[in-house]
Design an enzyme around this catalytic site. Sequence first.
Site, PDB file in Angstrom:
ATOM      1  N   GLU A  46       0.768  -1.051   0.121  1.00  0.00           N
ATOM      2  CA  GLU A  46      -0.039   0.005  -0.093  1.00  0.00           C
ATOM      3  C   GLU A  46       0.694   1.348  -0.117  1.00  0.00           C
ATOM      4  O   GLU A  46       0.644   2.201  -0.550  1.00  0.00           O
ATOM      5  CB  GLU A  46      -0.966   0.033   1.166  1.00  0.00           C
ATOM      6  CG  GLU A  46      -1.920  -1.074   1.336  1.00  0.00           C
ATOM      7  CD  GLU A  46      -1.453  -2.353   2.130  1.00  0.00           C
ATOM      8  OE1 GLU A  46      -2.011  -2.914   2.790  1.00  0.00           O
ATOM      9  OE2 GLU A  46       0.035  -2.438   1.856  1.00  0.00           O
ATOM     10  N   MET A 157      18.125 -46.146  -8.646  1.00  0.00           N
ATOM     11  CA  MET A 157      18.587 -47.539  -8.976  1.00  0.00           C
ATOM     12  C   MET A 157      19.042 -48.238  -7.668  1.00  0.00           C
ATOM     13  O   MET A 157      19.103 -47.442  -6.590  1.00  0.00           O
ATOM     14  CB  MET A 157      19.673 -47.757  -9.945  1.00  0.00           C
ATOM     15  CG  MET A 157      19.464 -46.828 -11.159  1.00  0.00           C
ATOM     16  SD  MET A 157      18.186 -47.492 -12.184  1.00  0.00           S
ATOM     17  CE  MET A 157      18.589 -49.037 -12.392  1.00  0.00           C
ATOM     18  N   ASP A 194      24.198 -38.332  -1.309  1.00  0.00           N
ATOM     19  CA  ASP A 194      24.447 -37.124  -2.595  1.00  0.00           C
ATOM     20  C   ASP A 194      25.183 -36.083  -2.249  1.00  0.00           C
ATOM     21  O   ASP A 194      25.583 -34.988  -3.084  1.00  0.00           O
ATOM     22  CB  ASP A 194      23.035 -36.951  -3.235  1.00  0.00           C
ATOM     23  CG  ASP A 194      22.353 -38.178  -3.774  1.00  0.00           C
ATOM     24  OD1 ASP A 194      23.130 -38.824  -4.261  1.00  0.00           O
ATOM     25  OD2 ASP A 194      21.039 -37.932  -3.521  1.00  0.00           O
ATOM     26  N   ARG A 201      18.955 -22.109  -8.051  1.00  0.00           N
ATOM     27  CA  ARG A 201      19.446 -21.742  -9.398  1.00  0.00           C
ATOM     28  C   ARG A 201      18.613 -21.455 -10.570  1.00  0.00           C
ATOM     29  O   ARG A 201      17.960 -22.300 -11.035  1.00  0.00           O
ATOM     30  CB  ARG A 201      20.779 -22.817  -9.556  1.00  0.00           C
ATOM     31  CG  ARG A 201      21.731 -23.048  -8.773  1.00  0.00           C
ATOM     32  CD  ARG A 201      22.690 -24.036  -9.281  1.00  0.00           C
ATOM     33  NE  ARG A 201      22.369 -25.270  -9.506  1.00  0.00           N
ATOM     34  CZ  ARG A 201      22.001 -26.121  -8.280  1.00  0.00           C
ATOM     35  NH1 ARG A 201      22.363 -25.682  -7.161  1.00  0.00           N
ATOM     36  NH2 ARG A 201      21.425 -27.462  -8.545  1.00  0.00           N
TER      37      ARG A 201
END
Length: 359
Positions: A46, A157, A194, A201
């Site tokens: 506002e 996998m 991992d 990104r």
Amino acid sequence: MARALELARRGLYTTDPNPRVGCVIVKNGKVIGEGWHERAGGPHAEVNALRAAGPEARDATVYVSLEPCSHHGRTPPCSGALIEAGVRRVVAAMEDPNPRVAGNGLRQLQAIGIETRRGLLRDAAAALNPGFQQRMQSGRPWIRSKLAMSLDGRTAMASGESRWITGAEARRDVHRWRARSSAIVTGIGTILADDPELTVRLEDAETPVAAPARVILDSQLRCPDHPRLAQAPGRAILLTTRAQSLPSHQPGLEVVTLPADAAGRLELCAVVEWLGLQEFNEILFEAGPTLNGALLRADLVDEWIVFMAPVILGDSARGLFHLPELTRMAERHALPPPEIRTVGRDVRFIFRRSQVRGC
């Protein structure tokens, strides 16, 4: 109001812990001022719109996607700014769920004779701020979990290899979900397998993004030295059940001790409560089958985002959820009908819960 919502979306990645809000000022059928909340601590929508309108704001109509605030926070109340500007009418898409406002902003305007209305495009406005609304009402942030799977429901996998199941377009979409999140949460299993950065990104380098916090759930302090997510800008947090600190060679990690469940793992309700206390609005879990199975069993996820790739990984590959064996159809976990769209070569399903029962 549709334009106000469009403006509000410009703050999608930057306003945390505040809501995304847009404002349009109209006089004699002409838009004379626009604004949106750009970042926490900065002027509200506002005020930005009033600055753009200048003296012409007197006797104008204001369309704002959230009720004007009526309390002093980092900035003065917007209700006072509207009164001072002499506007004639204020239309709010929805009432502010913040208990410190909750209708008081509109009542202040009404008390001095400004006409008010609420409810125009309310559902669209609420959908823009699910985490802020839920946290204000219950203290609990909005919980999402992102998963990626093959056509046969596999995530990796048997060896753990998972890069990449989905295509580049789906991975770019994930970064947009990350960018709008207050925090990205993963489990220690994902860190050990991992070592992800969990950073944002985006292709558009000019799009401002407030870096989400990155959170590791690590009940037994198995985190390796120097995880990559602790080296990026923004908060990096490790939640554990161990009442001790990590060794000093773990720079950049905040360590927080929370209660354990009966099995010695982090109590997920305590995790959710802590995330809410940090004023995190939207949480994105990016985790493996163990943590996702626990979230599913605890019924803590408001929104499951599942990307399905047109590939087959086979019977020995890993599944989406680690769950106790279900022996009867009555034990199955049901989700609502999904919102479905293609993202590149993949299909994205969003299962949005109307109500969760956990915690």
